[in-house]
Design an enzyme around this catalytic site. Structure first.
Site, PDB file in Angstrom:
ATOM      1  CB  SER A 273     -21.646  -7.762   0.795  1.00  0.00           C
ATOM      2  OG  SER A 273     -22.651  -6.890   0.276  1.00  0.00           O
ATOM      3  CE  LYS A 274     -15.448  -5.716   5.744  1.00  0.00           C
ATOM      4  NZ  LYS A 274     -14.167  -5.342   5.408  1.00  0.00           N
ATOM      5  NE  ARG A 275     -20.293  -4.078  -2.261  1.00  0.00           N
ATOM      6  CZ  ARG A 275     -20.869  -4.926  -3.208  1.00  0.00           C
ATOM      7  NH1 ARG A 275     -21.958  -4.343  -3.768  1.00  0.00           N
ATOM      8  NH2 ARG A 275     -20.580  -6.126  -3.510  1.00  0.00           N
ATOM      9  CD  GLN A 276     -27.294  -4.910  -0.056  1.00  0.00           C
ATOM     10  OE1 GLN A 276     -28.090  -5.234   0.496  1.00  0.00           O
ATOM     11  NE2 GLN A 276     -26.963  -5.497  -1.370  1.00  0.00           N
ATOM     12  N   GLY A 277     -24.166  -3.625   5.088  1.00  0.00           N
ATOM     13  CA  GLY A 277     -24.161  -3.295   6.361  1.00  0.00           C
ATOM     14  C   GLY A 277     -23.138  -4.070   7.254  1.00  0.00           C
TER      15      GLY A 277
END
Ligand code: GLU
Length: 483
Positions: free
Chosen positions: A254-258
């Site tokens: 996911s975007k949240r982790q990179g």
């Protein structure tokens, strides 16, 4: 394998996700390996998700990676158009055929009725909401009357109950679903657009796609597709569903982790060769532990049979490592051309550096950088005189007596004619001897004076590359500033 035709069929939702790149790459590798065709098709029938400029972004990202397709929206091909919103009449025509054959039907149910139905089914704790075939039994005349007075409708597939839907997936093996769990899916929506399922199957058939290679998130849609192939009496393609991409904590990538967009990695300076190499290994290996690949080797080695079932972890460290490896293997001339582009986009753009000069910088730095932009950040002193001096090195290496010694060193350097690095070294050693100090007592302050830092290639190499005039100028500045 004969006449292989595969496609990458993204929905243009903004940018190319690394998962999309992996799908595109596997399709590309499979096509090239089997002398087949690789097609780009844009699936833009969900008008709510339409994003301006997204198609251009996708094409741009694929082109940057060098995943050239044989047929596609911008280059055409005999099965075009390759943008689904330009093929609406085809889907309607196919849906009508299904109606004529009794395999699909018009549905006039209002959103309110459908909502009520859903609520009731939820109350009954049914595993999933399903349409109750209310409109299946309307007579032809009733249907015609409703259409004539303009009642909005959708077209649904009539899914027969109590059937097993079975298909073989190259990656997942035999997959079975119960038709009782499949809804009478909408094929044509109220706005006249086809759903993803109908458009996807119709196009894969008409475009003569032999293998559908796509992400695992589409596995649950496949029974619907299989039912459609069967309803049309069309031969099914071979299916291969690629494993999910995972964050290091094994949650879904996911975007949240990179970063997840290809363009982000491009902007960060990753080489396309490294990104493709990295993405190729997300769910596939050749059966050995080789990790460094060029495209031609990937094409040679790739097979769907060696794609794993289990999720593939996105390991940024490995990508960094691969970038370094690919950069190391490039010729100085290749790096030169990338470095010039980098300079053009940097604060140094207004300065003029000869190729000869830049090649010397490349030679000195190439083993010390992982990205081309690091030539400018890690060795900015090759492009401009230092504006400041590393404080810890100043404290450690610039003692009260240093100025006098460096002054002398400068004078000795000034005597040299067109000095090589050996000449600088000799002059420094002689100066050290004059003061009866070790060479290190001069080397460190000299490095600080001309590069502003304490790390980098050999100081005499740096001096030779910068040239005597620049070296003397920088020593003067340092003498004035570092006391
Ligand atoms: N349009 C779908 C997507 O956005 C394509 C799925 C498929 O390849 O069938 O990924």
């Amino acid at each position: 394998m004969e006449n292989v035709r595969v496609r990458f069929a993204p929905s243009p939702t903004g940018y190319l996700h690394v998962g999309g790149l992996r799908t595109a790459l596997y399709n590309y590798l499979f096509a090239r390996k089997n002398n087949g065709k690789f097609i780009l098709r844009i699936e833009d029938t969900d008008r709510n998700r339409f994003v301006e400029g997204a198609v251009e972004n996708l094409i741009d990202a694929l082109k940057w990676c060098g995943l050239n397709y044989d047929e596609g929206p911008d280059i055409g091909g005999i099965f075009g158009p390759y943008i689904q919103s330009q093929r609406l009449s085809t889907y309607k025509e196919q849906a009508r055929k299904l109606i004529a054959d009794g395999k699909a039907y018009y549905c006039f149910c209002t959103p309110q009725r459908l909502e009520k139905l859903r609520e009731e089914q939820q109350k009954q704790k049914l595993p999933q909401a399903k349409y109750d075939k209310h409109c299946l039994h309307l007579s032809k005349t009733q249907v015609q009357q409703k259409i004539a007075v303009g009642i909005p409708f959708v077209i649904r597939l009539n899914v027969l109950p109590n059937k097993k839907i079975i298909f073989d997936d190259v990656v997942r093996g035999r997959v079975e679903f119960e038709s009782n769990n499949v809804d009478d899916q909408v094929l044509i929506k109220g706005d006249g657009y086809p759903t993803y399922h109908l458009a996807n199957v119709v196009d894969d058939h008409l475009m003569q796609i032999t293998h559908v290679i796509r992400g695992e998130e589409w596995l649950s849609s496949t029974p619907k597709h299989v039912l459609l192939y069967d309803a049309f009496e069309w031969e099914r393609p071979v299916f291969a569903h690629l494993p999910l991409l995972l964050n290091p904590d094994r949650s879904k990538l996911s975007k949240r982790q990179g970063d997840v967009a290809v363009e982000d990695y491009r902007a960060k300076g990753f080489l396309k060769e490294a990104l493709l190499n990295f993405v190729a290994l997300l769910g596939w290996n050749a059966g050995d532990d080789k990790e460094f690949y060029y495209m031609n080797e990937l094409i040679e080695k790739f097979s769907l049979e060696r794609v794993n079932k289990s999720g593939a972890v996105f390991d940024l460290e490995k990508l960094n490592w691969l970038n370094e490896e690919h950069l190391r293997k490039k010729s100085n001339e290749e790096i030169l051309s990338m470095l010039k582009t980098e300079i053009c986009n940097s604060q140094f753009a207004i300065l003029n550096f000869s190729d000869h000069y830049l090649l010397k910088v490349i030679n000195a730095m190439r083993e010390r950088v992982s990205f081309v932009h690091e030539f400018l950040t890690k060795s900015s002193y090759f492009f401009a005189a230092p504006k400041e001096y590393e404080e810890t090195s100043r404290q450690k290496n610039w003692k009260p007596e240093t100025s006098e010694q460096i002054q002398k060193l400068r004078a000795n350097f000034a005597q040299l004619e067109n000095p090589s690095k050996e000449d600088y070294e000799l002059a420094l050693k002689q100066t050290a001897a004059e003061f009866n100090i070790s060479a290190g007592k001069l080397i460190h302050p000299l490095r600080l004076a001309i590069s502003g830092t304490s790390a980098g290639p050999g100081i005499f190499d740096i001096a030779e590359i910068l040239g005597k005039d620049e070296v003397l100028k920088r020593i003067d500045t340092a003498l004035a500033l570092l006391r």
